[in-house]
Design an enzyme around this catalytic site. Structure first.
Site, short mmCIF file in Angstrom:
data_model
loop_
_atom_site.label_atom_id
_atom_site.label_comp_id
_atom_site.label_asym_id
_atom_site.label_seq_id
_atom_site.Cartn_x
_atom_site.Cartn_y
_atom_site.Cartn_z
N ALA A 65 -3.18 -4.10 -0.43
CA ALA A 65 -2.17 -4.23 0.61
C ALA A 65 -2.79 -3.90 1.96
CB ALA A 65 -1.00 -3.30 0.33
N GLY A 110 -2.23 -4.18 -4.68
CA GLY A 110 -1.27 -5.26 -4.70
C GLY A 110 -1.86 -6.57 -5.20
N GLU A 113 -1.72 -6.41 -8.88
CA GLU A 113 -0.31 -6.57 -9.26
C GLU A 113 0.13 -8.03 -9.15
OE1 GLU A 113 1.99 -2.57 -8.15
OE2 GLU A 113 0.76 -3.32 -6.49
#
Length: 258
Positions: A65, A110, A113
């Site tokens: 992120a 992220g 993910e």
């Protein structure tokens, strides 16, 4: 149409590239918003039969992120940011059309993910996976604590999330996180070849496979009961009639998604 994504639709396959190479394709709020629009296009465009999510360049899929956005967030704002990611990634996971992650480098935080939200993952030999959030005083916030545990098991998931260590592509494959590891130049062709094979199958059946497989990991659903219903529903489709006829006539089926 997009400022942080580049897209290409060819032969009914939409390739979505996270396009922030100067930031190692890090996820920020704009990327998430544009990714949501791209996922809407997958759902709504009948010309799209499958999709690939990848990163621009050869160094990073998504290296995490954009931490600079975190510095001023309150607890409530942090929760809202995570919720935004949850909604988008659940849409990817639940897509009735196949979405493959083509991981071409770092898939951290992220990025890992996002890759895990896809139906499955193909990695280049230089790919690396990890959830290093604890090094920042954070935890995975876009579903990572759940999906990583589901994919590799509780013990391995906890070790990876607690240490913040990275897995090589080969290690990720041995852990069950990745389906295939290929050379960088073979990454997109491999993903395309798998999607082309899937395109020859019945699209309604593909969507039901996704739905039932997801139910296996949902404590609020009886996956066996859902399978019974979805299996029965197949018998009301023209695709089943076509598939059965093609099988008995020893020819290639021509599925229409009806």
């Amino acid at each position: 149409m997009y400022q942080t994504l580049s897209t290409q639709l060819e032969n009914n396959i939409l390739t979505i590239s996270i396009n922030r190479p100067e930031k190692m394709n890090a996820l920020n709020q704009q990327v998430l918003s544009e990714l949501a629009l791209a996922v809407d296009e997958i759902y709504g465009n009948q010309n799209i039969k499958g999709a690939i999510i990848t990163g621009s360049g050869e160094k990073a899929f998504v290296a995490g992120a954009d931490i600079s956005e975190f510095l001023t967030l309150s607890a409530k704002q942090g929760e809202e940011l995570a919720k935004k990611g949850h909604v988008i990634f659940q849409r990817i996971e639940s897509s009735p059309k196949p979405i493959i992650a083509a991981v071409n480098g770092f898939a951290l935080g992220g990025g890992c993910e996002l890759a895990m939200a896809c139906h499955f993952r193909i990695a280049s030999e230089n790919a690396k996976f990890g959830q290093p959030e604890v090094s920042l005083g954070l935890i995975p916030g876009y579903g990572g604590t759940q999906r990583l545990t589901q994919l590799v098991g509780k013990g391995k998931a906890l070790e990876l999330m607690m240490t913040g260590d990275m897995l090589t592509a080969a290690e990720a494959q041995s852990w069950g996180l990745v389906n295939h590891v290929v050379k960088q130049e073979e990454l997109l062709p491999k993903a395309i070849s798998i999607l082309q094979k899937i395109q020859t199958k019945a699209p309604l059946a593909i969507a039901r496979v996704v739905k039932c497989a997801n139910a296996a990991l949902d404590k609020n659903q009886d996956g066996f009961e859902l399978e019974l219903k979805e299996f029965g529903a197949c018998f009301a489709t023209k695709d089943l009639q076509e598939g059965a006829a093609a099988f008995t006539q020893k020819r290639q089926a021509n599925f229409t998604g009806e």
